[in-house]
Design an enzyme around this catalytic site. Structure first.
Site, short mmCIF file in Angstrom:
data_model
loop_
_atom_site.label_atom_id
_atom_site.label_comp_id
_atom_site.label_asym_id
_atom_site.label_seq_id
_atom_site.Cartn_x
_atom_site.Cartn_y
_atom_site.Cartn_z
CG HIS A 60 21.30 7.66 9.82
ND1 HIS A 60 21.44 6.29 9.84
CD2 HIS A 60 21.37 8.06 11.11
CE1 HIS A 60 21.57 5.88 11.08
NE2 HIS A 60 21.53 6.93 11.87
CB THR A 117 -11.93 -6.90 -3.61
OG1 THR A 117 -10.57 -7.31 -3.67
CG2 THR A 117 -12.04 -5.44 -3.98
CD GLN A 118 -17.97 -9.41 -4.87
OE1 GLN A 118 -19.06 -9.62 -4.38
NE2 GLN A 118 -17.49 -10.14 -5.87
CB CYS A 120 24.87 5.97 12.59
SG CYS A 120 24.33 6.99 13.97
CD GLU A 141 20.93 5.68 6.30
OE1 GLU A 141 21.97 6.35 6.14
OE2 GLU A 141 20.59 5.21 7.40
CE LYS A 151 -2.92 0.19 3.40
NZ LYS A 151 -2.81 1.17 4.48
NE ARG A 160 19.88 7.69 24.06
CZ ARG A 160 19.12 6.70 23.56
NH1 ARG A 160 19.63 5.50 23.35
NH2 ARG A 160 17.85 6.90 23.28
N1 GLN Z 1 23.88 3.34 18.90
C1 GLN Z 1 24.58 4.48 18.42
C2 GLN Z 1 24.16 5.75 19.15
O1 GLN Z 1 23.14 5.80 19.77
C3 GLN Z 1 24.42 4.64 16.93
C4 GLN Z 1 23.01 4.89 16.52
C5 GLN Z 1 22.78 4.62 15.06
O2 GLN Z 1 23.54 3.90 14.43
N2 GLN Z 1 21.71 5.16 14.52
O3 GLN Z 1 24.84 6.74 19.10
#
Ligand code: GLN
Length: 566
Positions: A541, A215-216, A410, A543, A41, A494
């Site tokens: 990130h 579907t009906q 990360c 990506e 979906k 974090r």
């Molecule tokens: N665990 C790591 C942190 O909290 C990396 C987090 C992650 O890869 N998104 O900093």
């Protein structure tokens, strides 16, 4: 010898979609699920939005998740798939990622809601006396808050069309209040609302015939909530034939031309083009009284689809993570954005990506490390916690010492720093605060301001979430890829590189190639090109902002290096 297409050096910009015309009212398309979940979906919704965007309409897309969770940040990826982070930092469902990728736009936080977030707002308003002492009721106050958000999203985007996907399937208790919101909006401005049901038409093996009955039944269940489908997207293992289109039309109260065939396809990128074969955008424009342009602008999308089918070489990438299985099933959804980002960059270089998921647990004892020789590049994506960490560290060391191109995202960057501190700085009792807070040398740790929050168990408040700027160091792999001095990337973590170890790590050969503007936080790390063809880690990130029509430059640099070092 295969030639690699030159990566585009275009600066990352978000596509500017046409401005909403001043006179036109905003239209709303609701997408609901019939029969069962898991039939695509989200991709169908993204594809509907894509064909409407090609009509030169300003489209924005929203997702409603019927959970009590206030956002997707607390959900286990093996149960719910990847957590997609918006620019604002809101942690959402991966469908928001699909919309951003297909539409090539950034979506704001108002475009995502859960049952929990809606209730939270209503209860907060009640505590604030905003209901002026009257009874606050589940109906109409919850649907009214849903409608308020939908309209606000439309106004914020200046949208011609707001497309809203309602999670789950009709007939479930969980999404009934969202169907009520649709009913209320439809009775207010019927000409501005269209309802699309994405249904499933099974072909039972024993009879080999496509069945319309589920579907009906689903349509009847939708009707009992006072909502009527205008269009039915007929998902199924094969295309729906005219006979069944007519049958669905008769029994489900839609026009035969409003039944759109959506057979299983080998590539999700074909879906917008398939929808247009059944004239979906024409039908929706006519339903919503919008002008229809015969010459829809799907050129860029078609060019991308062609690039996925005309590759001239292969690049083999191993993604080493821990969330790859649930029982006997392989879960590829957990790293969806990473897999997509690899594909877009590979296609832009004329290469077919061959992506293998490897569980980091397989590399814990080191016996399978030579398997890694098979791959042209290795990627360690984000992650949390202790599981599989030793395996990842072994993989990173192997990539570093065997000069296999490496991209660490990360956790994949933090562990690359830890591995370097262990193997090259030769620190004993070294770790990240997440794994072993008692270790003597915490090369990755909590920044002091976050520590106070953590002490008060405010876990959520300690995550760095959403888009932050970083400055890129000249003459590095980072600057060669981005071709920019400042970049903005999305975060979800974090822990940070501990500034106390930066000088020692640099003296030992590691390069911190991007930092926060104040220089305090390490955003990227790498090895100089003379020492390694490509060894790069990002605290953010990348990506999350890779798009079919805008491959991410860092992924492109990684794929190019992987292919070239074959
Ligand atoms: N665990 C790591 C942190 O909290 C990396 C987090 C992650 O890869 N998104 O900093």
């Amino acid at each position: 010898m295969t030639t690699v297409r030159k990566p585009s050096s275009k600066k990352i910009t978000t596509k500017t979609t046409p401005k909403k015309s001043a006179k036109q009212t905003t239209k709303y398309i609701f997408i609901v699920g019939g029969v069962m979940s898991g039939v695509g979906k989200g991709i169908a919704s993204s594809s509907i939005a894509t064909v409407l965007q090609a009509q030169n309409l300003k489209v924005t897309a929203m997702k409603i998740d019927p959970y009590i969770n206030v956002d997707a940040g607390t959900m286990n990826p093996t149960e719910h798939g990847e957590c997609f982070v918006l620019e604002s930092g809101l942690e959402t469902d991966q469908d928001m990622g699909n919309y951003e990728r297909f539409l090539n736009i950034d979506l704001p936080a108002i475009n995502y809601m859960t049952t929990g977030s809606v209730y939270q707002t209503v209860i907060k308003k009640e505590r604030n006396l905003e209901y002026k002492g009257r009874n606050v009721e589940v109906v109409p106050d919850i649907p009214l808050e849903v409608i308020r958000r939908i309209k606000e999203a439309g106004a914020l985007a200046g949208a011609d069309i707001v497309q809203v996907e309602v999670g789950g399937t009709v007939g479930e208790y969980q999404n009934i209040l969202f169907l009520e919101a649709i009913r209320m909006m439809k009775s207010e401005t019927p000409e501005d609302i269209a309802v699309v049901m994405v249904s499933y038409l099974p072909v039972p093996g024993s009879i080999g015939e496509m069945k319309t009955k589920p579907t009906q039944t689903a349509v009847r269940s939708l009707n009992s909530a006072g909502v009527f489908a205008d269009v039915i997207i007929a998902r199924g293992p094969v295309a729906v034939d005219q006979k069944r289109k007519d049958k669905i039309a008769t029994f489900c109260n839609v026009k035969p031309e409003h039944v759109i065939s959506a057979p299983d396809v080998s590539s999700i990128y074909d879906i917008p083009l398939n929808f247009e074969r059944d004239n979906l955008s024409r039908q929706l424009c006519s339903l919503l009284h919008l002008p229809y342009k015969e010459k829809a602008d799907l050129r860029a999308w078609k060019k991308f689809v062609t690039s996925t089918k005309t590759t001239k070489g292969v690049v083999k990438i191993a993604v080493v993570g821990k969330y790859f299985s649930s029982g006997d099933f392989v879960l590829s959804d957990v790293y969806l954005s990473v897999l997509e980002a690899i594909k877009y960059s590979a296609y832009s270089l004329g290469l077919k990506p061959e992506i293998t998921y490897r569980s980091s647990l397989d590399f814990e004892d080191g016996s399978k490390l030579t398997d890694l020789k098979k791959y042209d590049g290795i990627l360690v994506p984000g992650g949390f916690g202790k599981t599989g960490v030793e395996g990842k560290l072994n993989v990173i060391k192997y990539a570093r010492t065997h000069k296999i191109p490496y991209l660490g995202i990360c956790y994949g960057m933090q562990l690359a720093v830890l591995e370097y501190a262990r193997s090259v700085l030769k620190l004993k009792s070294v770790s990240t605060e997440e794994i072993d807070p008692k270790a003597e040398h915490l090369v990755i740790g909590i920044m002091p301001d976050q520590r106070e929050k953590l002490a008060k168990s405010e876990m959520g408040g300690t995550m760095r979430l959403g888009a932050y700027q970083a400055n890129v160091k000249p003459k590095t792999q980072a600057s060669a890829a981005y071709k920019a001095a400042t970049i903005t990337e999305r975060h979800r973590h974090r822990y940070e590189v501990n500034p106390e170890y930066v000088d020692d790590l640099e003296a030992a050969g590691l390069v911190f190639s991007a930092t926060s503007p104040d220089g305090r936080l390490m955003e990227m790390v790498e090895l100089p090109k003379e020492n390694h063809p490509f060894f790069v880690g990002t605290q953010f990130h990348p990506e999350l902002t890779a798009r079919p029509l805008r491959p991410h430059p860092l992924f492109t640099a990684f794929i190019k290096a992987s292919f070239e070092s074959k």
